[in-house]
Design an enzyme around this catalytic site. Structure first.
Site, PDB file in Angstrom:
ATOM      1  CE1 TYR A  77       6.206  -5.728   2.562  1.00 32.76           C
ATOM      2  CE2 TYR A  77       7.320  -7.862   1.939  1.00 32.76           C
ATOM      3  CZ  TYR A  77       7.197  -7.009   2.562  1.00 32.76           C
ATOM      4  OH  TYR A  77       8.284  -6.363   2.802  1.00 32.76           O
TER       5      TYR A  77
ATOM      6  CG  ASP B  88       4.100  -2.479   3.843  1.00 34.94           C
ATOM      7  OD1 ASP B  88       3.505  -1.774   2.851  1.00 34.94           O
ATOM      8  OD2 ASP B  88       5.072  -3.503   4.033  1.00 34.94           O
TER       9      ASP B  88
END
Length: 237
Positions: free
Chosen positions: A87, A128
């Site tokens: 992330y 992400d």
């Protein structure tokens, strides 16, 4: 999430921004439908998890060259494949302290992956990334020109990771124009398809011949109170 898993039956699912401490992770709900869970979380912010049909091995939550209290990294091994779930920091705005932190963070990830590829030839780095790789991954490049998620230094940092020997699995295949994985909640962005492709599955050279497809599943984004991201699915023979 359980509904989606039962429909698609993936071997591995990587999650980002789980936003809960480890003691609160709902592992029993996933265990009931046949998934093992590895996770690294914190209260309110960040957090990553991986669900696997097989029990994950060699779990990694911190890198030796990156001391960081934010829970953004999770590595596991499934069969002979190593997965690193990321992330990546958002960076707030170009030129800010958070932006400098993001670029430094990506640089340290690159340094780690350079060594990891030697140990794990079959390596997948996914998650992400908070970086749209190119203008074709942006609904309006003029609006986003040199802004956060699309600035040249961010894209160069991603290119340096790719140059180690990774391929963006989505771009191995012909895709529809204006294909995105994230849409802001505001301004009817999803309805108007004003999005960015910032969720990536990068695969090492050894896995490229085995990759048979990569798609973005937009259906969950149509649900009531959805995530602002849509799942990206890569398949391997």
């Amino acid at each position: 999430m359980v509904d989606w898993l039962e429909i698609h039956q993936p071997d591995v699912l990587a999650l980002q921004e789980t936003k809960l401490v480890d003691d609160s992770f709902p592992q029993e709900a996933f265990k009931e439908i046949g998934y093992h869970a590895a996770y690294s979380g914190q209260k309110t912010y960040n957090g990553v998890a991986i669900l696997c049909r097989q029990a994950p091995k060699d779990i990694l939550t911190d890198l030796p060259n990156l001391v960081d209290s934010q829970r953004r990294i999770l590595g596991v091994t499934v069969d002979d494949i190593r997965l690193l779930n990321l992330y990546v920091p958002n960076g707030s705005e170009v030129g800010s302290k958070k932006y400098a932190y993001k670029l430094d963070w990506l640089g340290r990830i690159k340094d780690y992956l350079q060594e990891a590829l030697v140990e794990y030839p079959k390596l997948i780095v996914l998650g992400d990334f908070n970086v749209a790789p190119a203008d074709q991954d942006v609904h309006d490049p003029d609006i986003w020109h040199e802004t956060i998620l699309c600035s040249t230094p961010e894209r160069e940092a991603l290119k340096e990771i790719l140059a180690l020997g990774f391929q963006d699995s989505f771009r191995l295949f012909e895709q529809e124009a204006q294909s995105f994985s994230w849409w802001d909640y505001r301004g009817g962005a999803f309805r108007r398809n004003r999005g960015l492709r910032i969720d990536l599955i990068l695969i090492s050279k050894a896995l490229v011949p085995k990759c048979t497809g990569c798609v973005i599943d937009k259906e969950p984004r149509r649900l009531t109170r959805p995530s602002d991201h849509a799942p990206v699915i890569a398949t391997f023979a």
